[in-house]
Scaffold this active site. Structure first.
Site, PDB file in Angstrom:
ATOM      1  CE1 TYR A 170      44.348  30.556  43.474  1.00 30.04           C
ATOM      2  CE2 TYR A 170      45.192  32.763  43.898  1.00 30.04           C
ATOM      3  CZ  TYR A 170      44.160  31.917  43.516  1.00 30.04           C
ATOM      4  OH  TYR A 170      42.940  32.444  43.176  1.00 30.04           O
ATOM      5  CE  LYS A 174      43.889  30.798  40.040  1.00 25.97           C
ATOM      6  NZ  LYS A 174      42.792  30.163  39.303  1.00 25.97           N
TER       7      LYS A 174
END
Length: 274
Positions: A170, A174
């Site tokens: 993640y 991002k």
């Protein structure tokens, strides 16, 4: 006369909050992988006076994204993109997170960059997690920003044996979102359009409430209690920032990433959050 269209990819509460700030005189196309989610958001926004249509989309499929754009163009000119679709570390495997959050976002940016109208703008919802990743090399940053989209998933440092867990995936995704937006801003600019990222901290949405009751909940509460603001954010506050970035007051802002986390990242690097 063609209508002005704003496409919302991911029909959750953050996308709806942004629409409430910028969509009063536009036609809103709500796109979600879950038809029921899009229909629920349609009902809420339509009852509030907005012009809304819905469609489904799978952001990991280029053809699905192209089909969504085709639906939007049937209504008029695309002047806005609100991209909120993604999965969290508590929802999915590292492989799925990389494919949805990183690769899927890259396709969306690329395809909308071909059709966004002059004067148009967009926001991509990223995360504070991208700011808590250790520094990448110059070469890795450049690859995340500029490598052809269909080569993204083959990058060596994105292979599963180099990713620790879903949170690491993640964070990489991002970080990649903000870098990709910076690079895409150059291409969007050639069409007279702008694109920015908002990297969010904990915003109270149905998903966030669910996370607070899961195994990671104690960590989230610690972040909330230890940050400078001392609370979580609200979707309406995100709408305020998006309104600036997508409106005329933000006409000099593009290719930028706005960290909106109440000071959680500051506390992580220089305070009491570990």
């Amino acid at each position: 006369m063609n209508k002005k269209i704003i496409v919302v990819v991911g029909a959750g509460s953050i996308g709806q909050a942004i629409v409430r700030r910028i969509g009063a005189d536009k036609h809103i196309l709500l796109a979600d992988i879950n038809e029921a989610n899009a229909n629920k958001a349609d009902e809420v926004l339509s009852e509030a006076g907005f012009q809304v249509s819905t469609t489904t989309v799978d952001v990991t499929s280029r053809q699905s994204i192209i089909s969504m754009i085709k639906v939007a163009l049937e209504f008029g000119d695309i002047v806005g993109l609100i991209h909120t679709a993604g999965v969290s570390p508590s929802q999915a495997s590292p492989e799925t997170i990389i494919k949805v959050d990183l690769y899927g976002t890259a396709i969306v940016l690329e395809e909308f960059g071909k059709v966004i109208s002059q004067g148009g703008s967009g926001v991509v919802i990223a995360s504070q997690s991208g700011h808590r990743l250790e520094p990448l090399s110059i070469e890795q940053n450049k690859a995340l920003a500029t490598i052809p989209t269909e080569e993204l998933l083959a990058l060596p440092f994105l292979q599963l044996d180099n990713i620790k867990d879903s949170l690491h995936a993640y964070q990489l995704s991002k970080r990649g979102n903000s870098l990709r937006v910076m690079a895409e801003a150059v291409r969007w600019g050639k069409r007279g359009a702008r694109i920015n990222t908002i990297s969010l901290g904990i915003i109270i949405t149905p998903l966030a409430k669910e996370k607070l009751n899961r195994p990671r909940g104690d960590g989230y509460r610690k972040m909330i209690n230890s940050c400078a603001v001392g609370r979580a954010g609200t979707p309406d506050e995100v709408g305020n920032v998006a309104n600036l970035l997508m409106g005329q007051d933000g006409a000099f802002i593009t290719g930028s990433d706005f960290l909106m986390d109440g000071g959680v990242t500051a506390a992580y690097w220089y305070g009491d959050i570990t």
